[in-house]
Design an enzyme around this catalytic site. Structure first.
Site, short mmCIF file in Angstrom:
data_model
loop_
_atom_site.label_atom_id
_atom_site.label_comp_id
_atom_site.label_asym_id
_atom_site.label_seq_id
_atom_site.Cartn_x
_atom_site.Cartn_y
_atom_site.Cartn_z
N HIS A 16 0.84 -1.21 0.00
CA HIS A 16 0.00 0.00 0.00
C HIS A 16 0.88 1.26 0.00
O HIS A 16 0.52 2.27 -0.60
CB HIS A 16 -0.92 0.00 1.23
CG HIS A 16 -1.93 -1.12 1.21
ND1 HIS A 16 -3.28 -0.93 1.27
CD2 HIS A 16 -1.76 -2.47 1.10
CE1 HIS A 16 -3.91 -2.10 1.21
NE2 HIS A 16 -3.00 -3.05 1.12
N ASP A 121 -6.32 5.05 2.67
CA ASP A 121 -6.42 3.64 2.38
C ASP A 121 -7.79 3.07 2.74
O ASP A 121 -8.43 3.51 3.70
CB ASP A 121 -5.37 2.91 3.21
CG ASP A 121 -4.95 1.62 2.58
OD1 ASP A 121 -3.92 1.62 1.89
OD2 ASP A 121 -5.67 0.61 2.78
#
Ligand code: UDP
Length: 475
Positions: A16, A121
């Site tokens: 990520h 996220d």
């Protein structure tokens, strides 16, 4: 109006943070100020790349702001600030709880810096409320593709896995542009169970906050999965911007070598080895930053490689040497290079010697393989990796599966050497021409998408316009 300012807050996991750094570089190259939010332990993932840009005199504005990660307060070991560092799967809820405790310090930072939007996220669902408090848009970054989100949506709405009588019987995922078949074993248990668990609660929060957010950024490009971009935006009615492949912003060798972590092999040594090999003659094997293989499954893979007869470069993330079959390294010393630790993946994939990529189908790796024009041998394990495998093997048809059918955190269930060798030989030898031609077409499409005027370039322009208008209307 003045310079736009984006806050980017990735989940603390390599898969990520790496694309978030690329995203920061990309938006900053368009004159936007980017502030990355992370924890002290993860600062180095971003800081070296930013420093290098500065040294090169590249005028882009990227800042890092740190928030303490309350590991000890949540019964996690000190320094457990990244998903791959949690001691056991049972600690996952503690990690999410600790992440949620970052809300207050994040709000202080937003108060101080007043950014125009918050890109955060999927695993930080509470950031939608945070953004709403400050009247700025929250944009979600899932780190995956349109196809996987469309498949996931259909699975939740239709629960097709309930219509089969055994784990190995296939079912069709309904209402998708292609006929996609799966078995229960390939679907996460959290998706299938009606019982509430910590993980299913987290995923529910993720979905709810997704719907309340302004839209979704995709590390993908229109031409790769046009049917699914249409499905997601027109049928599911979501707002999105596709701005990838993000990794293509790494043009020089240094940027390709150091992504996420310091590479465990010297770049000159790696390039020298690759240069000594013929074009499309080697197989690159790497399973990302978190996947774990048991020693016996690794041994089987090693034997599969030997049976395939192909040269290889293999990134192995374990200190335990038990996985090496007896005499393997000695027997294959002319044919193979083993990297113990972190591989310079982009550098390797972009080298003309690489003819196939054995991947766990993490989306970053998959898209990096596509962008480099390398056909794939797919070996999914968990998360949405089985969906990504379907995209590669059945929709794009630039890879073949190795026969992994069990959704599991640790690869321990029998993919046999013969199957491994067969999949590798199909891509490298038997059907090499077809796979290579197709892979090359996607590579060219990917490059065009990010070049000025391409679909992803325009996607980013639209995003920046949308954010400026949002700021403007809400002032
Ligand atoms: N990566 C790398 N070297 C390694 C392992 C991984 O550079 O030895 C990078 C890879 O290029 C990708 C990311 O780490 O950008 C892994 O993300 P992915 O989504 O493929 O898998 P995950 O680690 O999230 O399972």
């Amino acid at each position: 109006m003045g310079q736009l300012h984006f806050f980017l807050f990735p989940m603390m996991a390599q898969g990520h943070m790496i694309p978030t750094l690329d995203m920061a570089k990309l938006i900053a190259s368009r004159g936007v100020k980017a502030t990355i939010i992370t924890t002290p332990l993860n600062e180095s993932v971003f800081s070296k790349a930013i420093q290098r840009n500065k040294q090169l005199g590249i005028e882009i504005e990227i800042e890092i702001r740190l928030i303490k990660f309350p590991a000890l307060e949540n019964d996690l070991p000190e320094d457990c600030e990244r998903l791959d560092l949690i001691p056991t799967e049972a600690h996952l809820p503690n990690f999410f709880k600790a992440a949620a405790m970052m809300q207050e310090p994040l709000e202080q930072l937003i108060q101080e810096c007043r950014p125009d939007c918050l890109v955060s996220d999927m695993f930080l669902p509470w950031t939608t409320d945070t953004a709403a408090k400050f009247n700025i848009p929250r944009i979600v970054f899932h780190g995956t593709n349109y196809f996987a989100l469309c498949v996931g949506d259909s699975m939740r709405r239709n629960k097709p896995f309930k219509n089969v009588s055994s784990d190995s019987e296939t079912f069709v995922v309904p209402n998708l542009p292609h006929e996609i078949k799966l078995t229960r074993t390939q679907v996460s248990p959290f998706e299938q169970s009606d019982e509430e668990s910590v993980m299913s609660r987290v995923l529910k929060e993720v979905r709810e906050s997704d719907l309340k957010s302004y839209g979704v950024i995709f590390n993908s490009f229109y031409e790769l999965e046009p049917d699914y971009v249409e499905h997601y935006t027109k049928v599911l009615g979501r707002k999105s911007w596709d701005i990838g492949p993000l990794s293509l912003c790494n043009r020089d060798i240094e940027d390709k070598v150091e992504r996420g972590k310091k590479s465990s092999i010297d770049k000159h040594e790696c390039l020298k080895w690759l240069d000594s090999k013929k074009s499309s003659s080697i197989v690159y094997i790497c399973f990302g930053s978190v996947a774990i293989f048991t020693a016996s499954q690794m041994q089987e893979l090693a034997m599969g490689l030997e049976v395939s007869g192909q040269d290889f470069i293999w990134a192995v993330r374990t200190d335990n040497e038990e996985w090496l079959p007896e005499g393997f390294e000695e027997r294959t010393k002319e044919k193979g290079l083993i990297i113990r630790g972190w591989a310079p993946q982009l550098l390797i994939l972009d080298h003309q010697a690489v003819g196939a990529f054995v991947t766990h189908c993490g989306w970053n790796s998959t898209l990096e393989g596509i962008s480099a024009g390398v056909p794939m041998v797919t070996w999914p394990l968990f998360a949405e990796q089985f969906f990504n495998e379907k995209l590669v093997t059945e929709v794009l048809r630039n890879g073949v599966g190795v026969g992994s059918v069990q959704w599991q955190a640790t690869a321990c269930e029998g993919v046999k050497r013969e199957e491994i060798a067969k999949a590798i030989r199909r891509v490298m030898v038997d059907e090499a021409k077809e796979f290579r031609n197709r892979a090359k077409e996607y590579k060219e499409m990917a490059k065009k998408a990010v070049d000025e005027g391409g679909s992803s370039y325009t996607g980013l322009t639209t995003l920046l316009k949308d954010i400026s208008t949002y700021s403007f209307t809400s002032d």
